[in-house]
Design an enzyme around this catalytic site. Structure first.
Site, PDB file in Angstrom:
ATOM      1  N   LYS A 170       0.814  -1.221   0.000  1.00 42.87           N
ATOM      2  CA  LYS A 170       0.000   0.000   0.000  1.00 42.87           C
ATOM      3  C   LYS A 170       0.844   1.266   0.000  1.00 42.87           C
ATOM      4  O   LYS A 170       0.486   2.258   0.617  1.00 42.87           O
ATOM      5  CB  LYS A 170      -0.982  -0.022   1.178  1.00 42.87           C
ATOM      6  N   HIS A 341     -18.536  16.807 -17.400  1.00 47.16           N
ATOM      7  CA  HIS A 341     -18.758  16.689 -15.962  1.00 47.16           C
ATOM      8  C   HIS A 341     -19.950  17.524 -15.522  1.00 47.16           C
ATOM      9  O   HIS A 341     -20.815  17.058 -14.774  1.00 47.16           O
ATOM     10  CB  HIS A 341     -17.502  17.119 -15.191  1.00 47.16           C
TER      11      HIS A 341
END
Length: 352
Positions: A170, A341
């Site tokens: 991670k 958008h």
């Protein structure tokens, strides 16, 4: 009374997008994919890439290059010479350690051990196959076994940690980009120029130029680490949430390189993702919504060990390519990205 805060469920809008046409050893045919996201324009964007895939014979070709899950253990030696001596001894006992891991797990297999000596510190990066599981807990348990055995065999060493950050779990890292963590997958597509113009409202040359100038040169200027892509993380997070994955793995998962080139009048477009950490069994996979999603994706079938996880990785890579191709195409046209958008998100607000 139950604690309302601790039992609350956070809703994430989810939609099935596609179908995406794919081919390759891990998966073939036309398949929809679930995307759980608050960024609702992602759905039509990936959907546009999916339309392109259906306009191409064979669709998106997906190749699973490699698969492994890693855990690095840390040992402390009295000095560098002792660390090097211990590292060589461990490498000489690889078959013995493989047998030890196999005796304690049905699915974990120790592929290799890579060592790194820094001062008196010895890091052992252990790589395993883990079947259909992403394998975080499986490899930690196996690493514990290896660590205990090494400490018994090398009495001059001391315990440092079961995870020494060379995994690298991670975190964006050069080691994962080079050696891989999870599934290393390449998705590629050859799109006729006429399809590029009709479906993506741009040209092959503009797409190729933008990928070079934005993803490659822009990525270098930004100091990106083995990363040259526009937005792998968007699609990865949406798919990870919908299929019960550990969402924090998009950190290394979003490492990857988008490559585009002109081939005559056609566009060759590929996405290489060396760190797709996905699984079809394990924590989170038995939740009702996740279970249904994995079944619909065909990732709950009776297949050879690991095949369902490879199928999920291949579909994930194909979806990433769809989103990457669509976004780059939009960015070749001034104002198109923001206009889309605004139009799509305001429409969603009206429906709500």
């Amino acid at each position: 009374m139950p604690d309302v805060a601790s039992s609350a469920v956070t809703p994430i809008p989810t939609r099935w997008v596609g179908p995406i046409r794919v081919s390759g050893d891990a998966v073939a045919g036309e398949h929809e994919v679930p995307l759980a996201t608050y960024e609702t324009p992602l759905w039509p964007s990936v959907g546009r890439g999916a339309r392109v895939s259906r306009a191409v014979e064979g669709g998106i070709r997906v190749t699973v290059v490699d698969e492994r899950m890693t855990r690095s253990v840390l040992l402390v030696a009295p000095d560098a010479a002792a660390a090097v001596s211990a590292a060589r001894a461990v490498q000489g006992r690889l078959a013995e350690l493989q047998a030890l891991v196999a005796s304690q797990s049905r699915f974990a297999w120790l592929l290799e051990i890579r060592d790194e000596v820094i001062g008196n510190l010895l890091y052992l990066r252990l790589a395993f196959t883990t079947g259909d599981a992403s394998g975080h807990n499986m490899v930690t348990q196996a690493a514990d076994l290896v660590l205990q055995d090494v400490l018994r065999a090398e009495p001059r060493l001391e315990y440092g940690s079961v995870s020494g950050n060379l995994c690298a779990d991670k975190k964006v890292s050069a080691v994962n980009g080079l050696l891989g963590r999870g599934k290393n997958v390449v998705a590629e597509l050859l799109v006729p120029g006429a399809v590029v113009e009709r479906e993506l409202r741009t040209s092959v040359r503009r797409l190729v130029d933008l990928n070079t100038r934005k993803n490659l040169v822009g990525g270098i200027a930004a100091g990106s680490l083995r990363t040259a892509n526009a937005h792998y993380a968007n699609v990865l997070l949406a798919l990870y949430l919908a299929t019960g994955q550990d969402a924090a793995n998009i950190v290394e998962g979003s490492q990857g390189i988008t490559w585009a080139e002109e081939r005559g009048d056609d566009l060759y477009f590929s996405c290489t993702l060396p760190n797709l950490v996905v699984g079809t069994v394990g924590n989170g996979k038995n939740l009702p919504g996740v279970e249904l999603a994995l079944e619909r994706l065909g990732c709950r079938e009776d297949r050879a060990v690991g095949a369902n996880a490879r199928r999920l990785a291949a579909l994930t890579a194909a979806a990433v390519l769809c989103g990457e191709l669509s976004l780059l195409a939009a960015q070749t046209n001034p104002g198109e990205l923001m206009a889309a958008h605004v139009r799509l998100e305001r429409r969603a607000e009206v429906r709500a």
